[in-house]
Design a protein around this motif. Structure first.
Motif, mmCIF file in Angstrom:
data_model
loop_
_atom_site.group_PDB
_atom_site.id
_atom_site.type_symbol
_atom_site.label_atom_id
_atom_site.label_comp_id
_atom_site.label_asym_id
_atom_site.label_seq_id
_atom_site.Cartn_x
_atom_site.Cartn_y
_atom_site.Cartn_z
ATOM 1 N N ILE A 12 -3.171 11.270 -0.953
ATOM 2 C CA ILE A 12 -3.942 10.473 -1.898
ATOM 3 C C ILE A 12 -4.514 9.279 -1.130
ATOM 4 O O ILE A 12 -3.779 8.558 -0.451
ATOM 5 C CB ILE A 12 -3.102 10.054 -3.131
ATOM 6 C CG1 ILE A 12 -3.976 9.258 -4.107
ATOM 7 C CG2 ILE A 12 -1.853 9.291 -2.745
ATOM 8 C CD1 ILE A 12 -3.334 9.082 -5.493
ATOM 9 N N VAL A 13 -5.829 9.143 -1.221
ATOM 10 C CA VAL A 13 -6.552 8.078 -0.525
ATOM 11 C C VAL A 13 -7.121 7.162 -1.602
ATOM 12 O O VAL A 13 -7.786 7.628 -2.530
ATOM 13 C CB VAL A 13 -7.694 8.654 0.347
ATOM 14 C CG1 VAL A 13 -8.382 7.535 1.122
ATOM 15 C CG2 VAL A 13 -7.165 9.735 1.283
ATOM 16 N N GLY A 54 -10.766 -3.778 -1.758
ATOM 17 C CA GLY A 54 -11.661 -2.970 -0.950
ATOM 18 C C GLY A 54 -11.086 -2.375 0.315
ATOM 19 O O GLY A 54 -11.821 -1.763 1.092
ATOM 20 N N THR A 55 -9.784 -2.523 0.544
ATOM 21 C CA THR A 55 -9.186 -1.876 1.704
ATOM 22 C C THR A 55 -8.806 -0.442 1.350
ATOM 23 O O THR A 55 -8.635 -0.105 0.174
ATOM 24 C CB THR A 55 -7.930 -2.645 2.182
ATOM 25 O OG1 THR A 55 -7.011 -2.722 1.092
ATOM 26 C CG2 THR A 55 -8.301 -4.053 2.638
ATOM 27 N N PHE A 56 -8.652 0.386 2.357
ATOM 28 C CA PHE A 56 -8.307 1.787 2.122
ATOM 29 C C PHE A 56 -6.859 2.039 2.505
ATOM 30 O O PHE A 56 -6.380 1.544 3.531
ATOM 31 C CB PHE A 56 -9.237 2.705 2.922
ATOM 32 C CG PHE A 56 -10.646 2.674 2.411
ATOM 33 C CD1 PHE A 56 -11.037 3.452 1.329
ATOM 34 C CD2 PHE A 56 -11.592 1.832 2.994
ATOM 35 C CE1 PHE A 56 -12.334 3.402 0.842
ATOM 36 C CE2 PHE A 56 -12.898 1.776 2.516
ATOM 37 C CZ PHE A 56 -13.258 2.562 1.440
ATOM 38 N N ILE A 57 -6.182 2.819 1.670
ATOM 39 C CA ILE A 57 -4.789 3.177 1.921
ATOM 40 C C ILE A 57 -4.626 4.672 1.667
ATOM 41 O O ILE A 57 -5.386 5.268 0.892
ATOM 42 C CB ILE A 57 -3.815 2.379 1.025
ATOM 43 C CG1 ILE A 57 -4.205 2.505 -0.466
ATOM 44 C CG2 ILE A 57 -3.794 0.911 1.435
ATOM 45 C CD1 ILE A 57 -3.264 1.782 -1.413
ATOM 46 N N ALA A 58 -3.655 5.262 2.336
ATOM 47 C CA ALA A 58 -3.422 6.702 2.185
ATOM 48 C C ALA A 58 -1.937 7.003 2.296
ATOM 49 O O ALA A 58 -1.264 6.522 3.218
ATOM 50 C CB ALA A 58 -4.193 7.475 3.247
ATOM 51 N N VAL A 59 -1.424 7.758 1.343
ATOM 52 C CA VAL A 59 -0.017 8.183 1.352
ATOM 53 C C VAL A 59 0.049 9.642 0.873
ATOM 54 O O VAL A 59 -0.916 10.165 0.303
ATOM 55 C CB VAL A 59 0.862 7.294 0.434
ATOM 56 C CG1 VAL A 59 0.887 5.848 0.916
ATOM 57 C CG2 VAL A 59 0.405 7.383 -1.011
ATOM 58 N N SER A 84 13.650 8.368 -5.146
ATOM 59 C CA SER A 84 14.454 7.492 -4.287
ATOM 60 C C SER A 84 13.905 7.416 -2.870
ATOM 61 O O SER A 84 14.330 6.574 -2.086
ATOM 62 C CB SER A 84 15.905 7.971 -4.261
ATOM 63 O OG SER A 84 15.983 9.297 -3.792
ATOM 64 N N GLN A 85 12.968 8.306 -2.539
ATOM 65 C CA GLN A 85 12.387 8.307 -1.197
ATOM 66 C C GLN A 85 10.940 7.844 -1.261
ATOM 67 O O GLN A 85 10.212 8.155 -2.222
ATOM 68 C CB GLN A 85 12.427 9.710 -0.589
ATOM 69 C CG GLN A 85 13.838 10.196 -0.290
ATOM 70 C CD GLN A 85 13.810 11.529 0.433
ATOM 71 O OE1 GLN A 85 13.080 12.428 0.038
ATOM 72 N NE2 GLN A 85 14.597 11.650 1.473
ATOM 73 N N SER A 86 10.510 7.164 -0.232
ATOM 74 C CA SER A 86 9.140 6.663 -0.159
ATOM 75 C C SER A 86 8.150 7.792 0.085
ATOM 76 O O SER A 86 8.506 8.851 0.611
ATOM 77 C CB SER A 86 9.025 5.655 0.983
ATOM 78 O OG SER A 86 9.871 4.565 0.744
ATOM 79 N N LEU A 87 6.913 7.540 -0.284
ATOM 80 C CA LEU A 87 5.823 8.429 0.090
ATOM 81 C C LEU A 87 5.519 8.184 1.569
ATOM 82 O O LEU A 87 5.773 7.084 2.082
ATOM 83 C CB LEU A 87 4.576 8.122 -0.746
ATOM 84 C CG LEU A 87 4.737 8.264 -2.273
ATOM 85 C CD1 LEU A 87 3.510 7.718 -2.985
ATOM 86 C CD2 LEU A 87 4.971 9.724 -2.649
ATOM 87 N N THR A 88 4.979 9.188 2.240
ATOM 88 C CA THR A 88 4.612 9.018 3.651
ATOM 89 C C THR A 88 3.278 8.304 3.745
ATOM 90 O O THR A 88 2.317 8.708 3.092
ATOM 91 C CB THR A 88 4.524 10.393 4.347
ATOM 92 O OG1 THR A 88 5.802 11.018 4.272
ATOM 93 C CG2 THR A 88 4.103 10.250 5.793
ATOM 94 N N LYS A 89 3.232 7.261 4.550
ATOM 95 C CA LYS A 89 2.002 6.490 4.722
ATOM 96 C C LYS A 89 1.211 7.051 5.902
ATOM 97 O O LYS A 89 1.799 7.422 6.920
ATOM 98 C CB LYS A 89 2.358 5.021 4.985
ATOM 99 C CG LYS A 89 1.176 4.084 5.021
ATOM 100 C CD LYS A 89 1.657 2.638 5.164
ATOM 101 C CE LYS A 89 0.525 1.644 5.055
ATOM 102 N NZ LYS A 89 -0.428 1.718 6.152
#
Ligand code: FES
Length: 138
Positions: A66-67, A73-78, A119-124
């Motif tokens: 997911i982007v 206005g910054t872009f993130i992806a996990v 309980s676990q984070s998404l991968t960045k």
């Protein structure tokens, strides 16, 4: 073909599709359409000048990632699949994070769990913007 005959054939077709997925037990049936696999070796480029990423708060899912374009206005992806049971999360710019609509898990913009049941984070993933082209990669 009359109505009864049609329903009989359609019902058989649907059952044929679902039965193999359910053979592992009832819990497998409830996970149809979800995945807890995290994409690896991610490397793709998206044109941000059009579509969902052209405006702050927009997001899309591509190749299990997911982007999102944050409200500044910054872009993130996990990784898109919730780490609880694999339903795809969505981005909420108002909450500055990712939310799973299935059981309510929440993650911040770096993918860290802020509310269970996950309980676990998404991968960045890394992002690099060159002009209008956003590269998303591992
Ligand atoms: S699948 Fe996401 S919270 Fe359960």
């Amino acid at each position: 073909m009359d109505r009864k005959e049609f329903l009989s054939q359609v019902g058989l077709g649907v059952a044929t599709l679902l039965v193999p997925a359910c053979i592992g037990g009832l819990s497998s049936c409830s996970k149809i359409g979800t995945s807890t696999q995290t994409p690896t070796n991610v490397d793709f480029t998206i044109d941000t000048s059009t579509g969902a990423l052209s405006a702050n708060g927009g997001y899309l899912i591509q190749s299990g990632v997911i982007v999102a374009r944050t409200k500044i206005g910054t872009f993130i992806a996990v990784s898109a699949a919730c780490t609880h049971e694999g339903t795809n999360v969505y981005y909420s710019s108002g909450s500055s994070g990712f939310i799973c609509s299935r059981h309510g898990a929440r993650y911040n913009e770096t993918g860290v769990v802020t509310q269970g049941p996950a309980s676990q984070s998404l991968t960045k993933y890394k992002t690099t913007l060159t002009g209008k082209n956003l590269r998303v990669y591992s």
